[in-house]
Design an enzyme around this catalytic site. Structure first.
Site, PDB file in Angstrom:
ATOM      1  N   HIS A 162      12.393  33.093  70.506  1.00 17.85           N
ATOM      2  CA  HIS A 162      13.653  33.842  70.382  1.00 17.85           C
ATOM      3  C   HIS A 162      13.654  34.763  69.168  1.00 17.85           C
ATOM      4  O   HIS A 162      14.430  35.699  69.102  1.00 17.85           O
ATOM      5  CB  HIS A 162      14.835  32.874  70.276  1.00 17.85           C
ATOM      6  CG  HIS A 162      15.097  32.149  71.570  1.00 17.85           C
ATOM      7  ND1 HIS A 162      16.159  32.458  72.390  1.00 17.85           N
ATOM      8  CD2 HIS A 162      14.421  31.160  72.191  1.00 17.85           C
ATOM      9  CE1 HIS A 162      16.125  31.672  73.454  1.00 17.85           C
ATOM     10  NE2 HIS A 162      15.087  30.871  73.353  1.00 17.85           N
ATOM     11  N   ASP A 370      15.960  40.917  63.469  1.00 20.29           N
ATOM     12  CA  ASP A 370      16.606  39.952  64.358  1.00 20.29           C
ATOM     13  C   ASP A 370      15.850  39.971  65.680  1.00 20.29           C
ATOM     14  O   ASP A 370      15.513  41.061  66.177  1.00 20.29           O
ATOM     15  CB  ASP A 370      18.077  40.373  64.585  1.00 20.29           C
ATOM     16  CG  ASP A 370      18.991  39.190  64.876  1.00 20.29           C
ATOM     17  OD1 ASP A 370      18.491  38.192  65.425  1.00 20.29           O
ATOM     18  OD2 ASP A 370      20.196  39.278  64.585  1.00 20.29           O
TER      19      ASP A 370
END
Ligand code: ADP
Ligand code: F6P
Length: 479
Positions: A162, A370
């Site tokens: 992720h 991110d």
């Protein structure tokens, strides 16, 4: 425990244990992108989720959530420190996020990380039925694919990262780089948020393991490991439905009234994490106030920062710095009854988050790095009337997809200030065009499309693997 044909293995269960005000232990949905994403697709799929319940000591038995069975993994206090707070969140997390905070290399943490990864692999092996698909998530569990393959060679094993997978020059700093790479490549399919990550892994596999590889497949230890980009998403329908609820509409009206009916509202919602660029945006906002280009009488900022990893030193330091800075900005620019920033260091339930999204004229998402950033996508999903502006860091995975956001480099504070003003002053027609294009994108590429794409690709690797031995036998017979 009964076995399942689909097993998800993630550091956290989708629930956290939490002590209620009356002292009772209650469970609530964990904050964070991974739990949000997987919760949406597993609510209605028969599967088992293997994960940590958020506390220490023996794991309690947990009731199913709909068709989803929960298989808790217990951690001791020492393991929590060495595995979760240590190796996962003080070594891998900062290193994988461009080393925006200095990674800590502590030799003692490695053994604990390996022990805990083995425990997760054993739990998955126990609950997976013969030939099941096991989907392992994220950097906490990078050794599990290989460990599980050793225990259960019959399984189809997927791994999804992720967070960003770093460029080789950063990954090479890891003292245990070979084991970590080999561990992850124990999977049949390794998925990432961005294509660049698969490229980085192919390069590293060649360099460290002598493997032959391209960006979509790596030949390692006599096996083919597929790799690829599968950008994660949100449950758009759920957010749309939530945003249309009378409670949420009322809350949004109340919030607007409380914040000042004529004010322009800037909103940020993050876990309190140094990768999120919270300090950079506070600097930009404070300079706009200082220069008189933004005034508290017509603009207000709301910063929601949900507590996260609170015992890790770098997070404690960040919290102190942010709270000092918010205090300074409010002290210098606020007026009685009119703060420049509302700072909320607390978790919110989904309905209250949806109300906040509806209240915000400008959503400010400025991570320094991110993997994806689901908050940006949630904001877009909550704007059913195509109003509102999204300011989005080009270093969030979401920037690859949300091209109509006001994209920005958060390190460039002057650029960030200009972009904030541009978003605040944009014409309604421009905002509407941008928002409707972004909504169309996420509607088509929602969490269900993500899961379908990944699981179809995983299934395909299984079919190939089953097919290949037959092909080899056939060609052996022919020769
Ligand atoms: P990360 O995975 O790094 O936390 P994301 O933006 O991808 O970042 O995901 C954050 C998730 O956590 C989103 O689904 C968001 O709605 C949720 N979240 C963020 N802040 C809060 C909060 N204060 N309370 C509850 N949930 C939150
Ligand atoms: O992917 C980022 C991540 O580590 C997820 O695994 C998790 O959803 C989120 O951040 C929250 O972090 P934590 O589980 O450490 O609270």
């Amino acid at each position: 425990m009964r076995q399942s044909s689909l097993v998800v293995v993630a550091n956290r269960l989708p629930l956290d244990d939490n002590v209620a005000p009356d002292g009772a232990c209650e469970w609530r949905r964990s904050p964070g992108g991974l739990a949000s994403a997987l919760h949406a697709i597993l609510e209605s799929t028969p599967a088992t989720w293997v994960g940590w319940g958020g506390g220490v000591g023996p794991a309690p038995a947990l009731a199913d959530i709909g068709t989803l069975r929960l298989r808790p993994v217990a951690l001791t206090e020492d393991e929590l420190r060495g595995y979760y707070e240590g190796f996962a969140n003080s070594t891998l997390w900062p290193l994988y996020h461009d080393a925006v905070e200095t990674p800590v290399f502590d030799r003692g943490w490695w053994e604990t990380y390996r022990t805990v990864n083995r425990r997760f692999a054993e739990a998955a092996a126990e609950v997976a039925e013969p030939g099941a698909a096991v989907w392992i998530q994220d950097y906490h569990l990078q050794l599990v694919p290989q460990l599980l393959r050793e225990l259960r060679p019959d399984l189809l094993i997927g791994f999804f990262m992720h967070v960003p997978f770093p460029p080789p020059e950063l990954f090479m700093q890891l003292p245990r780089r070979v084991e970590l790479l080999r561990g992850m490549l124990g999977a049949d399919l390794v998925g990432f948020q961005r294509p660049q990550a698969a490229h980085n892994v192919a390069q590293l596999a060649g360099k460290l393991l002598g493997a032959k590889g391209a960006d979509d497949a790596i030949l390692v230890d006599g096996r083919v490991v597929r790799t690829g980009a599968f950008p994660v998403s949100i449950d758009v329908t759920e957010m749309e439905a939530l945003s249309a609820r009378p409670y949420v509409l009322n809350q949004a009206r109340q919030l607007r009234h409380d914040l000042g009916p004529h004010k322009r509202v800037l909103l940020s919602v993050d876990r309190l994490d140094y990768t999120k660029g919270i300090e950079h945006r506070l600097t930009a906002y404070s300079e706009l106030l200082r220069d008189g280009r933004v005034k508290v009488r017509d603009t207000v900022m709301v910063q929601v920062a949900v507590p996260s990893r609170e015992r890790v030193e770098s997070y404690r330091g960040l919290k102190d710095r942010i709270e000092r800075e918010v205090g300074r900005i409010n002290g210098e620019y606020g007026r009685v009854g009119e703060p420049a920033i509302h700072y909320l260091n607390q978790p919110f339930d989904r309905a209250d988050l949806a109300a906040l999204y509806q209240t915000a004229d400008v959503m400010v998402v400025t991570p320094l790095r991110d993997g994806m950033n689901l908050v940006a996508k949630e904001y877009v999903a909550a704007r059913a009337d195509d109003t509102g502006a999204l300011v989005l860091s080009e270093f969030a995975g979401a920037a690859n997809e949300l091209e109509d956001a006001f994209q920005v480099n958060p390190h460039d504070v002057d650029g960030l200030k200009e972009t904030l003003l541009q978003a605040l002053d944009a014409a309604p027609a421009d905002l509407s065009r941008r928002m409707s294009a972004m909504r169309a994108h996420i509607t088509e590429n929602d969490i269900h499309a993500w899961a379908r794409a990944y699981l179809t690709a995983l299934d395909h690797t299984g079919q190939l693997a089953r097919h290949l031995p037959r092909q080899r036998e056939a060609s052996a017979r022919r020769s």
